[in-house]
Write a protein that holds these residues in place. Structure first.
Motif, PDB file in Angstrom:
ATOM      1  N   VAL A  90      24.768 -82.426  16.696  1.00 34.08           N
ATOM      2  CA  VAL A  90      25.887 -81.669  16.129  1.00 34.08           C
ATOM      3  C   VAL A  90      26.258 -82.259  14.773  1.00 34.08           C
ATOM      4  N   MET A 149      23.534 -72.668  17.237  1.00 30.59           N
ATOM      5  CA  MET A 149      23.784 -73.758  18.151  1.00 30.59           C
ATOM      6  C   MET A 149      22.826 -73.634  19.336  1.00 30.59           C
ATOM      7  N   ILE A 195      29.568 -76.638  15.992  1.00 33.95           N
ATOM      8  CA  ILE A 195      30.527 -76.137  16.979  1.00 33.95           C
ATOM      9  C   ILE A 195      31.723 -75.643  16.174  1.00 33.95           C
ATOM     10  N   GLY A 248      23.595 -78.349  16.479  1.00 39.08           N
ATOM     11  CA  GLY A 248      24.074 -77.328  15.544  1.00 39.08           C
ATOM     12  C   GLY A 248      25.547 -77.535  15.236  1.00 39.08           C
ATOM     13  N   THR A 254      30.600 -70.306  17.377  1.00 35.29           N
ATOM     14  CA  THR A 254      29.796 -70.831  18.478  1.00 35.29           C
ATOM     15  C   THR A 254      30.610 -71.430  19.622  1.00 35.29           C
TER      16      THR A 254
END
Length: 98
Positions: free
Chosen positions: A49, A1, A20, A18, A24
């Motif tokens: 995301v 992330m 979640i 990235g 992360t």
């Protein structure tokens, strides 16, 4: 992330890319805690995301509750899959999606 931010006076935009997830979300939580200090407006831009787990949802909810007491928060650039997650979990009623 990856996480970046842009600050303009009391407006903070946090860009997240990235996943979640359980791994992360603690990093994002700590980042948001610092970014929200003194902020009156938070924009959480999640264009990059591709997945949000329940741990990630908790972090977003924490940020929303914090910003409710000191200003406003919006979530920007939500993709179709994450929008579906927000819908299924009732987050559409809680979050301001832009």
């Amino acid at each position: 992330m990856n996480i970046k931010q842009k600050k303009e006076d009391k407006k903070v935009t946090v860009y997240v890319a990235g996943r979640i997830d359980t791994t992360t979300s603690p990093q994002l939580l700590e980042y948001l805690k610092e970014a929200m200090v003194g902020a009156e407006e938070l924009i959480l831009d999640i264009a990059g995301v591709d997945y949000v787990s329940s741990a990630g949802l908790r972090v977003i909810l924490f940020a929303q509750k914090t910003m409710n007491s000191q200003g406003s928060m919006s979530v920007a650039n939500v993709n179709k899959d994450i929008m579906e997650t927000f819908e299924l979990t009732g987050f559409l009623d809680i979050l301001n999606i832009i």
